[in-house]
Write a protein that holds these residues in place. Sequence first.
Motif, PDB file in Angstrom:
ATOM      1  N   GLN A  94       5.464  -2.837  -0.403  1.00 26.62           N
ATOM      2  CA  GLN A  94       5.216  -1.508   0.151  1.00 26.62           C
ATOM      3  C   GLN A  94       5.437  -0.422  -0.902  1.00 26.62           C
ATOM      4  OE1 GLN A  94       8.069  -1.885   3.294  1.00 26.62           O
ATOM      5  NE2 GLN A  94       6.569  -2.611   4.798  1.00 26.62           N
ATOM      6  N   SER A  95       6.455  -0.605  -1.740  1.00 22.95           N
ATOM      7  CA  SER A  95       6.700   0.368  -2.809  1.00 22.95           C
ATOM      8  C   SER A  95       5.578   0.368  -3.837  1.00 22.95           C
ATOM      9  CB  SER A  95       8.035   0.066  -3.496  1.00 22.95           C
ATOM     10  OG  SER A  95       9.119   0.270  -2.619  1.00 22.95           O
ATOM     11  N   ALA A  96       5.046  -0.838  -4.145  1.00 30.41           N
ATOM     12  CA  ALA A  96       3.931  -0.924  -5.094  1.00 30.41           C
ATOM     13  C   ALA A  96       2.699  -0.214  -4.536  1.00 30.41           C
ATOM     14  CB  ALA A  96       3.618  -2.388  -5.390  1.00 30.41           C
ATOM     15  N   LEU A  97       2.437  -0.389  -3.248  1.00 29.81           N
ATOM     16  CA  LEU A  97       1.275   0.271  -2.636  1.00 29.81           C
ATOM     17  C   LEU A  97       1.446   1.791  -2.627  1.00 29.81           C
ATOM     18  CD1 LEU A  97       0.426  -2.147   0.322  1.00 29.81           C
ATOM     19  CD2 LEU A  97      -0.602  -2.025  -1.958  1.00 29.81           C
ATOM     20  N   MET A  98       2.693   2.271  -2.528  1.00 29.46           N
ATOM     21  CA  MET A  98       2.923   3.717  -2.620  1.00 29.46           C
ATOM     22  C   MET A  98       2.550   4.236  -4.002  1.00 29.46           C
ATOM     23  SD  MET A  98       6.275   4.878  -0.473  1.00 29.46           S
ATOM     24  CE  MET A  98       5.856   6.584  -0.826  1.00 29.46           C
ATOM     25  N   LYS A  99       2.847   3.443  -5.034  1.00 27.32           N
ATOM     26  CA  LYS A  99       2.465   3.840  -6.393  1.00 27.32           C
ATOM     27  C   LYS A  99       0.943   3.859  -6.542  1.00 27.32           C
ATOM     28  CE  LYS A  99       6.512   4.252  -8.480  1.00 27.32           C
ATOM     29  NZ  LYS A  99       7.334   4.351  -7.278  1.00 27.32           N
ATOM     30  N   VAL A 100       0.249   2.976  -5.808  1.00 22.63           N
ATOM     31  CA  VAL A 100      -1.221   2.975  -5.818  1.00 22.63           C
ATOM     32  C   VAL A 100      -1.738   4.238  -5.145  1.00 22.63           C
ATOM     33  CG1 VAL A 100      -3.279   1.778  -5.009  1.00 22.63           C
ATOM     34  CG2 VAL A 100      -1.339   0.457  -5.862  1.00 22.63           C
ATOM     35  N   ILE A 101      -1.166   4.590  -4.006  1.00 21.29           N
ATOM     36  CA  ILE A 101      -1.571   5.795  -3.276  1.00 21.29           C
ATOM     37  C   ILE A 101      -1.343   7.044  -4.128  1.00 21.29           C
ATOM     38  CG2 ILE A 101      -0.974   7.271  -1.300  1.00 21.29           C
ATOM     39  CD1 ILE A 101      -0.402   4.694   0.274  1.00 21.29           C
ATOM     40  N   GLU A 102      -0.232   7.064  -4.887  1.00 27.57           N
ATOM     41  CA  GLU A 102       0.081   8.220  -5.727  1.00 27.57           C
ATOM     42  C   GLU A 102      -0.765   8.272  -6.989  1.00 27.57           C
ATOM     43  OE1 GLU A 102       4.182   7.514  -6.391  1.00 27.57           O
ATOM     44  OE2 GLU A 102       4.783   8.007  -4.334  1.00 27.57           O
ATOM     45  N   GLY A 103      -1.575   7.238  -7.240  1.00 23.76           N
ATOM     46  CA  GLY A 103      -2.424   7.211  -8.428  1.00 23.76           C
ATOM     47  C   GLY A 103      -1.694   6.830  -9.693  1.00 23.76           C
ATOM     48  N   VAL A 104      -0.458   6.317  -9.556  1.00 25.52           N
ATOM     49  CA  VAL A 104       0.340   5.941 -10.722  1.00 25.52           C
ATOM     50  C   VAL A 104      -0.144   4.623 -11.313  1.00 25.52           C
ATOM     51  CG1 VAL A 104       2.661   5.329 -11.513  1.00 25.52           C
ATOM     52  CG2 VAL A 104       2.345   7.200  -9.881  1.00 25.52           C
ATOM     53  N   THR A 105      -0.527   3.681 -10.446  1.00 23.74           N
ATOM     54  CA  THR A 105      -1.001   2.386 -10.924  1.00 23.74           C
ATOM     55  C   THR A 105      -2.208   1.960 -10.098  1.00 23.74           C
ATOM     56  OG1 THR A 105      -0.287   0.162 -11.573  1.00 23.74           O
ATOM     57  CG2 THR A 105       0.458   0.945  -9.429  1.00 23.74           C
ATOM     58  N   GLU A 122      -2.411   4.280   9.262  1.00 23.45           N
ATOM     59  CA  GLU A 122      -2.048   5.695   9.114  1.00 23.45           C
ATOM     60  C   GLU A 122      -2.306   6.181   7.691  1.00 23.45           C
ATOM     61  OE1 GLU A 122       1.867   8.625   9.569  1.00 23.45           O
ATOM     62  OE2 GLU A 122       2.020   6.475  10.023  1.00 23.45           O
ATOM     63  N   GLN A 123      -1.951   5.348   6.694  1.00 22.67           N
ATOM     64  CA  GLN A 123      -2.205   5.733   5.300  1.00 22.67           C
ATOM     65  C   GLN A 123      -3.693   5.860   5.025  1.00 22.67           C
ATOM     66  OE1 GLN A 123      -0.098   2.439   3.506  1.00 22.67           O
ATOM     67  NE2 GLN A 123       1.691   3.686   2.980  1.00 22.67           N
ATOM     68  N   LEU A 164      -8.531  -2.594   2.435  1.00 21.62           N
ATOM     69  CA  LEU A 164      -7.238  -1.931   2.278  1.00 21.62           C
ATOM     70  C   LEU A 164      -6.230  -2.442   3.300  1.00 21.62           C
ATOM     71  CD1 LEU A 164      -8.358   1.774   1.642  1.00 21.62           C
ATOM     72  CD2 LEU A 164      -7.618   0.087  -0.040  1.00 21.62           C
ATOM     73  N   LEU A 165      -6.681  -2.636   4.524  1.00 25.72           N
ATOM     74  CA  LEU A 165      -5.790  -3.179   5.558  1.00 25.72           C
ATOM     75  C   LEU A 165      -5.311  -4.576   5.187  1.00 25.72           C
ATOM     76  CD1 LEU A 165      -7.501  -2.071   8.912  1.00 25.72           C
ATOM     77  CD2 LEU A 165      -5.214  -1.437   8.117  1.00 25.72           C
ATOM     78  N   ALA A 166      -6.228  -5.383   4.660  1.00 24.06           N
ATOM     79  CA  ALA A 166      -5.870  -6.747   4.264  1.00 24.06           C
ATOM     80  C   ALA A 166      -4.876  -6.752   3.105  1.00 24.06           C
ATOM     81  CB  ALA A 166      -7.124  -7.526   3.887  1.00 24.06           C
ATOM     82  N   GLU A 167      -4.940  -5.705   2.257  1.00 20.74           N
ATOM     83  CA  GLU A 167      -4.031  -5.619   1.114  1.00 20.74           C
ATOM     84  C   GLU A 167      -2.637  -5.155   1.514  1.00 20.74           C
ATOM     85  OE1 GLU A 167      -4.260  -6.592  -1.867  1.00 20.74           O
ATOM     86  OE2 GLU A 167      -6.391  -6.951  -2.191  1.00 20.74           O
ATOM     87  N   GLY A 168      -2.504  -4.602   2.729  1.00 25.66           N
ATOM     88  CA  GLY A 168      -1.175  -4.194   3.186  1.00 25.66           C
ATOM     89  C   GLY A 168      -1.011  -2.720   3.464  1.00 25.66           C
ATOM     90  N   PHE A 169      -2.066  -1.910   3.212  1.00 22.45           N
ATOM     91  CA  PHE A 169      -1.980  -0.499   3.562  1.00 22.45           C
ATOM     92  C   PHE A 169      -1.991  -0.353   5.083  1.00 22.45           C
ATOM     93  CE2 PHE A 169      -3.916  -0.514  -0.672  1.00 22.45           C
ATOM     94  CZ  PHE A 169      -3.157   0.440  -1.325  1.00 22.45           C
ATOM     95  N   THR A 170      -1.287   0.674   5.600  1.00 21.23           N
ATOM     96  CA  THR A 170      -1.266   0.898   7.042  1.00 21.23           C
ATOM     97  C   THR A 170      -2.485   1.708   7.463  1.00 21.23           C
ATOM     98  OG1 THR A 170      -0.020   2.975   6.884  1.00 21.23           O
ATOM     99  CG2 THR A 170       1.251   0.918   6.977  1.00 21.23           C
TER     100      THR A 170
END
Length: 572
Positions: A550-561, A486-487, A478-484
Motif C-alpha cells: 500500500q505504501s508503494a502504491l502511494m508513491k506511485v500515486i504521488e508520481g515518485v516511482t 476511491e483512489q 489498477l484495481l487488480a494491482e491493489g489500488f482502491t
Amino acid sequence: MATKNSNINLTGLARRFVDDGLLDEATAKDAFLKASQNRIPLITYLTQNKLADSAKLAFSAAMEFGISVLDLSSFLPEMMPEGVVDERLIRKHNALPLYKRGNRLFIAVSDPTNIQALDEIKFNTGLSTDAILVDDAKLRVAIDKYLESQDSTLGDLDDGDLEGVDTGGDGDEQDDDAVVPSEVDDAPIVKYVNKMLLDAIRGGASDVHFEPYEKTYRVRYRTDGILKEVSRPSIKLAPKISARVKIMAQLDISERRVPQDGRIKMKLSKTKAIDFRVNTLPTLWGEKIVLRILDPSQAKLGIDVLGYEEDQKKLYMDALQQPQGMILVTGPTGSGKTVSLYTGLNILNTADINISTAEDPAEINLEGINQVNVNNRVGLGFAEALRAFLRQDPDVIMVGEIRDLETANIAIKAAQTGHLVLSTLHTNSAAETLTRMMNMGVPAFNIATSVSLIIAQRLGRRLCNACKQPWDVPGDVLLAEGFTQEQIDTGFTLYHPKGCDKCNGGYKGRVGIYEVVKITDALANMIMEEASSIKIAHQAEAEGFRNLRQSALMKVIEGVTSLEEANRVTKD
C-alpha cells in the motif's frame, strides 16, 4: 506549535512566497519558524524539505529584491575563478564565485538576504562583490562539484590515465602466485582502481563488484539497486587488481584461501571523505571483491528526505522521544535499514544523551556516538557488547542485528528497564518480525511489553523528473494491482520511465517504502496470544497501518516511482 505560529507576522521573502502562491500561510509560518530554529536560510529549508519548487523560489526572490537570476545549469564551470574565495567561506555562506571582471567578483547565492556573505567575501578578497541569484538545489550541487575539482586527492582521471592497462581480451592463464607486492604499486593498476572507485562515487553507486571468471574479468556497479557492468579488463590483471584493493583495505595479500573484511577511507576533499567496506571471497577463478560505499552524509540528510509519509514519520519521531522501549527496523540486505537507524540516532544525538552502538561492522561514523565493532574471534559478540553497555550508564542503545536468543533477551530487558533500544532483523514485514522473535524463543509477554514500533522497509527507484512520461492504465488493471476504487475515482496520473542523459534508464536516486506499525493494545494482546503473522498483519491493517504494498502504491500515486518499480520491490 500552532500557538507559536499564530504569533508570527510574515514579512520579506516569506510574505512574498505566500503572495506569489508558492506557499500557503500556515506552511510559510511553520517553515519560517523551523528555518530559524535550525539556523538555515528559509529558501534552503523549503528546498531541502521539498515544500516548494526551488526554481520558482529563486524567481520570486529575484522579483522581491530586484536582482538578476541565473540558471546554473547553463553556466560554464571553467569560467569560475580558482582560489579566489576560501573554501570555508563558500561552505559557510553557501555562496559560489562565478566570474571576475576587473576588481568585481560576482557571487552566486540562493538567499538574497545574506548580506553578510557578500561583506565577508569582500573583506577577505579585497574585491567588490555583486550577488547573482540562483536555484538553491542547483547551487548546492555546483558547490560540491567546484570544491571537488579544486581539491581531489585522486585527480581528474580519464582514459589517458589508463595507458598501459589492457582493458580487453581474454589473455592466457596466469598463476596468482606470480603476484608480488611491488607489482601492485604499478601506476596503471593504481590509477585504474582509483578511477573505478571514483566513478562509482560520482555515479551514485552503492556497491562495486570486482569479479574474476575462467577467461574474463568484469567490474560492476550497483546503482539505484540494479547491477550494471561498467568495465571488462583483461583476466591477466585480476591478481594485481585484487591485491591492490586488499592493500588499500589493509588486508593480507598473501592470504587468498579465506574471506577477509576490511575498510578503505577515500578523501575526496578537505571536507568530504567516503568509506568503503571491503569483503573478499575466494572463488574458483580468484578472489571476488565487493566494496560497499558508505557515505556518512546519508545519515545527516534528515528524516524528511527518506520517503516516510507524514503519519509514518510522526510514528517514528514519537517512538524516538520515548524514554524506553524497542524500535525494530526490518528488511533484506541493502534496503536502507542502517540509514533509517542512523537518522534516528542523529536526531537523538545531543550532549545530554549517552548513545552506544554495537555493529558488525560500524558502517557510518558519527561524532558523539560510542560505536563498538563486534568481534566474535575475541569473544566480543552482540550479547557481550550489550552487557557492557548496560554498565556504561546508557540512554540509547543500538544493536546492529538481533541474531540469537541471548542477544534478543538482553535487548528486551534493556528496553524494559528504562533504555531506548534500536535494532534490526532480517524479516519481510512487521508481522513476521514479531513471530520471528517468538520462534527464536523470546516469551510473548516480553515482546508485547518491550517492542514499541516496527519499521519494515524497501528501497525503490525514483522516477527522473526530467523525462518521466504520463501512462494511461485501465481502471480494472489498477484495481487488480491493489489500488482502491476511491483512489481511482479521485484520479491520479501514473508515470512511466523513459530515460535521458540526466538519469539511469528513467530513474534517478532511490526512495524508501515503509510499513510503520505501532504496537497498540490490541496488537499486544494478539502477541501474548501468540497469533500468527497473518492475523497480526490483518489487525495492523484494520488499525490503519499501511503495509509495504500500500505504501508503494502511494508513491506511485504521488508520481515518485512507477508501477513497474512498485511491483519489483513489493511483489505479493
